[in-house]
Every structure is written in C-alpha cells, then in structure tokens.
Design an enzyme around this catalytic site. Structure first.
Site, PDB file in Angstrom:
ATOM      1  N   LYS A 146       5.198   5.780 -12.498  1.00  0.00           N
ATOM      2  CA  LYS A 146       6.321   4.880 -12.860  1.00  0.00           C
ATOM      3  C   LYS A 146       6.239   4.516 -14.162  1.00  0.00           C
ATOM      4  CE  LYS A 146       6.682   1.959  -8.475  1.00  0.00           C
ATOM      5  NZ  LYS A 146       6.511   0.607  -8.078  1.00  0.00           N
TER       6      LYS A 146
ATOM      7  N   HIS B 136       2.641   5.023   2.492  1.00  0.00           N
ATOM      8  CA  HIS B 136       1.990   4.128   1.385  1.00  0.00           C
ATOM      9  C   HIS B 136       0.786   3.579   2.287  1.00  0.00           C
ATOM     10  CE1 HIS B 136       2.908   2.787  -2.475  1.00  0.00           C
ATOM     11  NE2 HIS B 136       2.228   1.384  -2.286  1.00  0.00           N
TER      12      HIS B 136
ATOM     13  N   TYR C 290      -6.477  -5.193  -3.058  1.00  0.00           N
ATOM     14  CA  TYR C 290      -7.530  -4.510  -2.518  1.00  0.00           C
ATOM     15  C   TYR C 290      -8.863  -5.225  -2.431  1.00  0.00           C
ATOM     16  CZ  TYR C 290      -4.354  -0.574  -2.842  1.00  0.00           C
ATOM     17  OH  TYR C 290      -3.158   0.194  -2.778  1.00  0.00           O
TER      18      TYR C 290
END
Length: 309
Positions: free
Chosen positions: A174, A249, A284
């Site tokens: 990105k 994903h 996470y």
C-alpha cells in the site's frame, strides 16, 4: 476557480505527490463527489465545520441497499478523505474549514479471525492432489500463510518476483512502499511443485486454469484475480469442514498470530505485514493477552492477607 478544479488538483496531488494508486484516487473522488453533491457546495469557503457535522449525521443515519447502517470504519473513511482535502486546501492557502478541528469517531476494537494450527493443516490438506489446479491451490494457501501477503499483493506477483533459492521477495504494498517478504521451505516446495506442472509461458506467478487458457499468451487472460483467490479459499475451507468464515485475509491474520505466539516482537510483525502505523498491528494484541490469566493465577494474591475480624 470552481470547486471541481480544486478537487481535480487535489486528486492529482494524491496520485503524484502522495503516490496513491489509481483505485485509491477513484475512491477519494467518489467520497468527495458524494459530500459536495449532498451539500450543494460550489466553493471551498462553503465547507464549514457545521456542514461537515451535518454530513456526518447524514452518514450515521444512512442505510445501504441491504437496509443496514454504514459501518463506523466506512464513516471514518469519508472523514479522513475530507480532512485530507481540507489539508490540501490549507497548504494551498485556500480558505475553508480547519482540518485539525475534525476528528474521526471512536470505533469498537476489531475482532481478528485466525486459524489454529490444526485448522491450517486441515485447510492445506483439502488441496491435496497432483493436478495443476490442486497444486496451484495448495501453493496459494502455503504462500499466503508463509508470507502474510495481502491477496492484492499476491495476485500481482510474477514468477521472477520470487527467489526460490533463498525464499524471499520484495513486494510493493500500500502507498507504493517496498518491503521484504520471506517464504518458508514448505511454501517454496509447494510453489515449485506447482510451477513444475505449468505448461503456459505466462509471467504471472499464479494463473487461472480455466479450460483453454493454457493455450493463450495474454497475461491479462491468465493472471489470477482477487475474486478467484477468495473463491478458492472459501471452497477449500468448506471442503476441510471448517465452521469459520475463512478469507484470504484470515491467512494473513494467522501469519501475524503465529509470529507473535512464537515470540516475535510487534515492531517486527509490523514490518513484515507492511503496516505504516503500529496502531494497525496492535489489533493482534489478543495474542499477547492470552498469557494474562496464567500471570494472574501465578502472581496474584500470593502475599499474606489480613484475616477477617
């Protein structure tokens, strides 16, 4: 200069100076057109904090084609694009609403879906076989989990992108940012088996295997698409008997979870995932929180306490 001229210049700035992809630029354009059409705004000075507040109320109450309210993340995306446009106007010395006065809404902490080790094994074994399709699908799964790539990054890879000798490659993620990605021995072996079955000369690392495509030479015809990868993963998850909703994903989440569970620090995981902000990687933290019960039981209440009188 009319409003559309400012929007056009902003989009050009986003593409050239900020290095955003054409798809991102198109998305920014849609958001700005939606806002300007809603507010019937003809000049930058027409954009006020009050008009933005009313637009946010409009978004918060808006329903999509399925009758559901827009997610907070979607609403915040509109705000971020508007704030970026206002910052551009301020940089150019054009009077409009102050971007620093605009804040995004708080969102609920994201729930991260990932696969446990046994679930990953079941998923990969669902792609067992010696056909080109089976070997492609197995290589896809192994590669996604081993590298942590976004599916959009995966489908853009060419054969020459991957050095199978050392198991590493450079990916442009990105924002056009480059990062180093590593591939496990298991994924390299699966990829080699797949490539050995390929009869086409297409440069793409993963290709469609629809009937008749092997004889075509156009890369545009052969390269696998994001949607195809999504279908492959969903089909194999169902075949493996997994009750979770599994997407490409999910394997990226599983990659990050596996690293953290085995002692990787969050900054390293951030780099491997290609996140520009550590805040994104902090979704996470569910992994590092798993040991808190053990800590609590081991250390809490071990000192002497005053007896009840």
């Amino acid at each position: 200069m009319g409003m559309q001229s400012f929007v056009t210049k902003f989009l050009e700035y986003v593409e050239i100076e900020r290095g955003r992809s054409p798809k991102t630029v198109e998305s920014y354009d849609r958001v700005l057109r939606s806002f300007l059409k809603w507010g019937k705004m003809n000049e930058p000075k027409d954009i006020t904090l009050d008009s933005i507040r009313k637009y946010r109320l409009f978004l918060n109450r808006k329903q999509n084609v399925h009758g559901k309210e827009l997610k907070k993340t979607t609403q915040n995306y509109h705000v971020i694009v508007l704030r970026g446009f206002l910052r551009y106007l301020a940089k150019e010395g054009v009077a409009s609403a102050l971007p620093e006065r605009i804040e995004t809404a708080k969102t609920l902490e994201r729930q991260v879906d990932f696969l446990e080790a046994d679930e990953l094994e079941r998923l990969c074994h669902a792609a067992e076989g010696t056909s080109e399709i089976a070997r492609r699908d197995r290589a896809l799964l192994e590669f996604l989990f081993s590298s942590g790539l976004r599916v959009s990054e995966l489908v853009g890879l060419d054969r020459e992108s991957v050095n199978l000798e050392v198991g590493e490659l450079t990916v442009r993620g990105k924002g056009g940012k480059l990062r180093m990605v590593f591939v496990s021995d298991r994924a390299r072996a699966a990829l080699q088996r797949y490539l050995d079955t390929r009869k086409d000369a297409d440069p793409a690392l993963f290709v469609s295997t629809r009937r008749g495509f092997a004889e075509k030479s156009s890369a545009d015809d052969l390269r696998i698409t994001v949607r195809t990868v999504e279908r492959i993963v969903a089909r194999l998850a169902a075949k493996a008997g997994l009750t979770k909703q599994v997407h490409p994903h999910t394997l990226r989440h599983s990659f990050a979870t596996d690293l953290l569970r085995n002692g990787a620090d969050i900054r390293s995981v951030q780099a491997l995932l290609g996140h520009s902000s550590i805040t994104t990687t902090q979704i996470y933290t569910h992994v590092t929180d798993e040991g808190l019960r053990e800590v609590h039981e081991k250390f809490h209440g071990k000192g002497k306490r005053m007896e009840d009188e």
